[in-house]
Design an enzyme around this catalytic site. Structure first.
Site, PDB file in Angstrom:
ATOM      1  CG  HIS A  64      -0.298  -0.225   2.512  1.00  0.00           C
ATOM      2  ND1 HIS A  64       0.082  -1.485   2.926  1.00  0.00           N
ATOM      3  CD2 HIS A  64       0.055   0.623   3.512  1.00  0.00           C
ATOM      4  CE1 HIS A  64       0.634  -1.407   4.113  1.00  0.00           C
ATOM      5  NE2 HIS A  64       0.651  -0.137   4.491  1.00  0.00           N
ATOM      6  CG  HIS A  94       0.825   5.126   4.160  1.00  0.00           C
ATOM      7  ND1 HIS A  94      -0.018   5.018   5.238  1.00  0.00           N
ATOM      8  CD2 HIS A  94       1.592   4.010   4.181  1.00  0.00           C
ATOM      9  CE1 HIS A  94       0.229   3.892   5.893  1.00  0.00           C
ATOM     10  NE2 HIS A  94       1.208   3.254   5.270  1.00  0.00           N
TER      11      HIS A  94
HETATM   12  P1  5GP Z   1       1.481   0.201   7.460  1.00  0.00           P
HETATM   13  O1  5GP Z   1       1.982   0.518   8.833  1.00  0.00           O
HETATM   14  O2  5GP Z   1       1.315  -1.285   7.219  1.00  0.00           O
HETATM   15  O3  5GP Z   1       2.276   0.881   6.379  1.00  0.00           O
HETATM   16  O4  5GP Z   1       0.050   0.889   7.376  1.00  0.00           O
HETATM   17  C1  5GP Z   1      -1.163   0.218   7.525  1.00  0.00           C
HETATM   18  C2  5GP Z   1      -2.238   1.275   7.568  1.00  0.00           C
HETATM   19  O5  5GP Z   1      -3.486   0.625   7.429  1.00  0.00           O
HETATM   20  C3  5GP Z   1      -2.291   2.053   8.888  1.00  0.00           C
HETATM   21  O6  5GP Z   1      -2.116   3.445   8.629  1.00  0.00           O
HETATM   22  C4  5GP Z   1      -3.668   1.729   9.443  1.00  0.00           C
HETATM   23  O7  5GP Z   1      -4.273   2.827  10.089  1.00  0.00           O
HETATM   24  C5  5GP Z   1      -4.434   1.273   8.228  1.00  0.00           C
HETATM   25  N1  5GP Z   1      -5.481   0.303   8.514  1.00  0.00           N
HETATM   26  C6  5GP Z   1      -5.339  -0.822   9.259  1.00  0.00           C
HETATM   27  N2  5GP Z   1      -6.499  -1.517   9.287  1.00  0.00           N
HETATM   28  C7  5GP Z   1      -7.382  -0.809   8.526  1.00  0.00           C
HETATM   29  C8  5GP Z   1      -8.760  -1.020   8.179  1.00  0.00           C
HETATM   30  O8  5GP Z   1      -9.403  -2.000   8.556  1.00  0.00           O
HETATM   31  N3  5GP Z   1      -9.343  -0.079   7.377  1.00  0.00           N
HETATM   32  C9  5GP Z   1      -8.658   1.014   6.919  1.00  0.00           C
HETATM   33  N4  5GP Z   1      -9.326   1.874   6.154  1.00  0.00           N
HETATM   34  N5  5GP Z   1      -7.358   1.241   7.234  1.00  0.00           N
HETATM   35  C10 5GP Z   1      -6.732   0.339   8.030  1.00  0.00           C
END
Ligand code: 5GP
Ligand code: ZN
Length: 146
Positions: free
Chosen positions: A109, A111
């Site tokens: 993903h 951001h």
């Molecule tokens: P990472 O730390 O893996 O780069 O970011 C994962 C992101 O996914 C986090 O910013 C978190 O807030 C978001 N996230 C986690 N679970 C969910 C969810 O169920 N729905 C949405 N919309 N975002 C999520």
């Protein structure tokens, strides 16, 4: 386990695959055949959005080139929309790869984090300095051979 549903591979135990399949609700910003953009449930700033490939891949290396291209086209579309719809002052595009880098969800993903003057976010920490010799050595080591 990987399944094939509606032409897209997904992982049963992946939150983002479940969002793609509509099993978990999300606020969709944009979607097309290969990508989905939706609001982050726990945003860093107002409008924080995630862009994901519909085909599960844990990181950019595992993605097909066409999916990478589609993903960054969607990033550009969302950024363009944010520029007119939010009163942002800038933005950060961030990809966390691997737990050491803060990746929590193992479905690639990107951001998109809108930035606002005085939003209190600081991504600018510099934890390392390279000598010119090391920069030269690294440039040789990392150099991409096509
Ligand atoms: P990472 O730390 O893996 O780069 O970011 C994962 C992101 O996914 C986090 O910013 C978190 O807030 C978001 N996230 C986690 N679970 C969910 C969810 O169920 N729905 C949405 N919309 N975002 C999520
Ligand atoms: Zn997934």
């Amino acid at each position: 386990m990987t399944n094939k549903v509606l032409g897209c591979y997904y992982m049963d135990d992946c939150i983002f695959c479940r969002i793609i399949n509509g099993e978990i609700p999300s606020y969709t910003i944009y979607q097309d055949e290969k990508t989905l953009a939706f609001l982050d449930i726990n945003p860093n700033t107002r409008g924080h959005t995630l862009v994901i490939p519909k085909k599960h891949a844990k990181n950019i290396i595992d993605m097909e080139d066409t999916d990478v291209e589609a993903l960054f086209r969607t990033v550009k579309k969302v950024v363009s929309s944010m520029k007119v719809s939010l009163d942002l002052d800038g933005l950060n595009l961030v990809v966390n790869q691997g737990e050491v880098a803060g990746q929590v969800i193992h479905h690639f993903h990107c951001h998109i984090i809108p930035r606002y003057v005085d939003d209190g976010i600081n991504y600018s920490s510099k934890g390392y300095s390279s000598s010119t010799e090391e920069l030269e050595e690294l440039a040789g080591k990392i150099s991409v051979n096509i």
